[in-house]
Design a protein around this motif. Sequence first.
Motif, PDB file in Angstrom:
ATOM      1  N   VAL A  50      -7.504  -9.780 -52.967  1.00 27.39           N
ATOM      2  CA  VAL A  50      -7.911  -9.772 -51.382  1.00 27.39           C
ATOM      3  C   VAL A  50      -8.609  -8.679 -51.216  1.00 27.39           C
ATOM      4  N   ARG A  51      -9.277  -8.061 -52.279  1.00 28.81           N
ATOM      5  CA  ARG A  51      -9.995  -6.742 -51.851  1.00 28.81           C
ATOM      6  C   ARG A  51     -11.329  -6.907 -50.806  1.00 28.81           C
ATOM      7  N   HIS A  52     -11.719  -8.188 -51.003  1.00 28.52           N
ATOM      8  CA  HIS A  52     -13.002  -8.532 -49.946  1.00 28.52           C
ATOM      9  C   HIS A  52     -12.527  -8.979 -48.720  1.00 28.52           C
ATOM     10  N   GLU A  53     -11.416  -9.815 -48.627  1.00 30.84           N
ATOM     11  CA  GLU A  53     -10.627 -10.099 -47.328  1.00 30.84           C
ATOM     12  C   GLU A  53     -10.190  -8.659 -46.729  1.00 30.84           C
ATOM     13  N   LEU A  54      -9.730  -7.866 -47.439  1.00 32.42           N
ATOM     14  CA  LEU A  54      -9.269  -6.751 -46.805  1.00 32.42           C
ATOM     15  C   LEU A  54     -10.447  -5.719 -45.956  1.00 32.42           C
ATOM     16  N   LYS A  55     -11.545  -5.597 -46.788  1.00 33.55           N
ATOM     17  CA  LYS A  55     -12.587  -5.001 -46.663  1.00 33.55           C
ATOM     18  C   LYS A  55     -13.292  -5.456 -45.140  1.00 33.55           C
ATOM     19  N   SER A  56     -13.303  -7.022 -45.230  1.00 31.90           N
ATOM     20  CA  SER A  56     -13.749  -7.492 -44.096  1.00 31.90           C
ATOM     21  C   SER A  56     -13.120  -7.593 -43.139  1.00 31.90           C
ATOM     22  N   GLY A  57     -11.719  -7.363 -42.998  1.00 30.69           N
ATOM     23  CA  GLY A  57     -10.839  -7.562 -42.006  1.00 30.69           C
ATOM     24  C   GLY A  57     -10.221  -8.849 -41.667  1.00 30.69           C
ATOM     25  N   GLU A  58     -10.401  -9.885 -42.763  1.00 29.87           N
ATOM     26  CA  GLU A  58      -9.867 -11.185 -42.466  1.00 29.87           C
ATOM     27  C   GLU A  58      -8.378 -11.067 -42.859  1.00 29.87           C
ATOM     28  N   LEU A  59      -7.792 -10.127 -43.697  1.00 33.24           N
ATOM     29  CA  LEU A  59      -6.441  -9.799 -44.056  1.00 33.24           C
ATOM     30  C   LEU A  59      -6.181  -8.430 -43.831  1.00 33.24           C
ATOM     31  N   ILE A  60      -4.923  -7.876 -43.407  1.00 34.10           N
ATOM     32  CA  ILE A  60      -4.670  -6.807 -43.061  1.00 34.10           C
ATOM     33  C   ILE A  60      -3.314  -6.370 -44.133  1.00 34.10           C
ATOM     34  N   GLU A  61      -3.222  -5.287 -44.667  1.00 33.58           N
ATOM     35  CA  GLU A  61      -2.105  -4.863 -45.263  1.00 33.58           C
ATOM     36  C   GLU A  61      -0.924  -4.375 -44.563  1.00 33.58           C
ATOM     37  N   LEU A  62       0.380  -4.569 -44.622  1.00 28.08           N
ATOM     38  CA  LEU A  62       1.262  -4.229 -43.652  1.00 28.08           C
ATOM     39  C   LEU A  62       2.340  -3.538 -44.586  1.00 28.08           C
ATOM     40  N   PRO A 102       1.505 -12.924 -35.701  1.00 27.16           N
ATOM     41  CA  PRO A 102       2.540 -12.103 -35.150  1.00 27.16           C
ATOM     42  C   PRO A 102       2.935 -10.839 -35.631  1.00 27.16           C
ATOM     43  N   LEU A 103       3.093 -10.873 -36.965  1.00 27.40           N
ATOM     44  CA  LEU A 103       3.536  -9.480 -37.721  1.00 27.40           C
ATOM     45  C   LEU A 103       2.703  -8.272 -37.576  1.00 27.40           C
ATOM     46  N   ALA A 104       1.404  -8.718 -37.175  1.00 25.13           N
ATOM     47  CA  ALA A 104       0.429  -7.574 -37.206  1.00 25.13           C
ATOM     48  C   ALA A 104       0.615  -6.649 -36.037  1.00 25.13           C
ATOM     49  N   LYS A 105       1.250  -7.173 -35.063  1.00 24.42           N
ATOM     50  CA  LYS A 105       1.616  -6.640 -33.792  1.00 24.42           C
ATOM     51  C   LYS A 105       2.841  -5.689 -33.871  1.00 24.42           C
ATOM     52  N   LYS A 106       3.641  -5.919 -34.743  1.00 22.07           N
ATOM     53  CA  LYS A 106       4.901  -5.261 -35.000  1.00 22.07           C
ATOM     54  C   LYS A 106       4.371  -3.584 -35.459  1.00 22.07           C
ATOM     55  N   GLU A 107       5.436  -2.798 -35.042  1.00 27.24           N
ATOM     56  CA  GLU A 107       5.239  -1.276 -35.449  1.00 27.24           C
ATOM     57  C   GLU A 107       6.194  -0.989 -36.407  1.00 27.24           C
ATOM     58  N   GLY A 108       5.683   0.007 -37.134  1.00 26.69           N
ATOM     59  CA  GLY A 108       6.531   0.614 -38.449  1.00 26.69           C
ATOM     60  C   GLY A 108       6.686  -0.567 -39.559  1.00 26.69           C
ATOM     61  N   ILE A 109       7.554  -0.219 -40.195  1.00 23.32           N
ATOM     62  CA  ILE A 109       7.902  -0.963 -41.614  1.00 23.32           C
ATOM     63  C   ILE A 109       8.740  -2.200 -41.412  1.00 23.32           C
ATOM     64  N   VAL A 155       0.009  -5.663 -62.674  1.00 22.21           N
ATOM     65  CA  VAL A 155      -0.821  -6.250 -61.374  1.00 22.21           C
ATOM     66  C   VAL A 155       0.146  -5.658 -60.148  1.00 22.21           C
ATOM     67  N   PRO A 156      -0.570  -4.955 -59.213  1.00 16.82           N
ATOM     68  CA  PRO A 156       0.130  -4.227 -58.054  1.00 16.82           C
ATOM     69  C   PRO A 156       0.022  -5.642 -57.121  1.00 16.82           C
ATOM     70  N   PHE A 157       0.902  -5.668 -56.004  1.00 17.60           N
ATOM     71  CA  PHE A 157       1.207  -6.714 -55.083  1.00 17.60           C
ATOM     72  C   PHE A 157       1.202  -5.934 -53.606  1.00 17.60           C
ATOM     73  N   ILE A 158       0.455  -6.552 -52.709  1.00 14.18           N
ATOM     74  CA  ILE A 158       0.739  -5.847 -51.432  1.00 14.18           C
ATOM     75  C   ILE A 158       1.033  -7.005 -50.437  1.00 14.18           C
ATOM     76  N   PHE A 159       1.727  -6.840 -49.266  1.00 10.94           N
ATOM     77  CA  PHE A 159       1.997  -7.554 -48.156  1.00 10.94           C
ATOM     78  C   PHE A 159       0.868  -7.688 -47.213  1.00 10.94           C
ATOM     79  N   CYS A 160       0.409  -8.918 -46.907  1.00  9.24           N
ATOM     80  CA  CYS A 160      -0.719  -9.194 -45.856  1.00  9.24           C
ATOM     81  C   CYS A 160      -0.564 -10.304 -45.273  1.00  9.24           C
ATOM     82  N   VAL A 161      -1.341 -10.343 -44.122  1.00 11.42           N
ATOM     83  CA  VAL A 161      -1.407 -11.240 -42.826  1.00 11.42           C
ATOM     84  C   VAL A 161      -2.879 -11.211 -42.318  1.00 11.42           C
TER      85      VAL A 161
END
Length: 294
Positions: free
Chosen positions: A245-257, A177-184, A166-172
């Motif tokens: 969270v595939r639906h949340e990512l598609k709808s924009g409720e969550l974003i992968e960082l 506030p972390l969504a505004k950070k640039e880079g890794i 099972v692959p994992f991703i980091f999302c918010v």
Amino acid sequence: MKLTLEAIKIIDTIAKSGSFSKASEILHKAPSTISYSVAKIEEQMGFKFFERNGPHVTLTELGTVLLEEGRTLLTAVTDLETRLNKMASGVEVSLNIALDAIFPMERVASLLSRFKTSQVATEVNISREVMMGAWEALLKFRADIIVAVGEGPSGGGYSTYPIGVVPFIFCVAPYHPLAKKEGILTKCDLLDHTAIIVTDSARYMPLRTVGVYEGQKRITVSTLEDKILLQKRGIGHGFVPKYAVRHELKSGELIELPVMEAHKEENLYLAWRTHDEGLALSWWKEALAEEWIK
């Protein structure tokens, strides 16, 4: 014992059919046998179970009380016979399945539909566990078969079969506030904000914690669904199974960082006690393995 299960069954059949003759047909006994059986038990007990009105009969007050309790006994005995026959034929009476929280329930739903049409008449009970909780459920006999993450505890007594990763991703949330950070994102970035984690459900075994740092501010929940909800609300951050969270990512409720220290893929294993080999267990071992491969 004056009152036997056979006598209760005869009285019950007479009451339901309304006459001795109809009861004799249902029970495949001669009418004289039915009449004699009832007369004998009434004589031994010292009271009447039926009021006779020609060919028709109705229960007396005592007869009604008898069947209120007696039908429960008949049902219990019938259930017991069924269970014993199933056990003798290699079919389990019930099967307890413990699934780690990261295993998709939608995949189990399709298997339950298939199982209902199979010839294996076993009751299925499904529970959710987190991390070491599934392994503990197996070893403590709360589960007969599990889908668990990571390697099992030492000591043996069980068999395992790898079924996938099972692959994992980091999302918010997009306004976190972390969504505004640039880079890794670095460890320091993550430590500045609250993590949402699902707690290990083990009760006795050492607990396992992943995706969180020592000293990390955290909110702990008991289900993956609650974790995702809180992250969607911007309350915290965290790693989640990508499929969840595939639906949340598609709808924009969550974003992968992107993060510096990513959560490694989790290995999924089927596990069952070594000497348990009933028909239902065999069916579910094969079905769960195939379902993940799909």
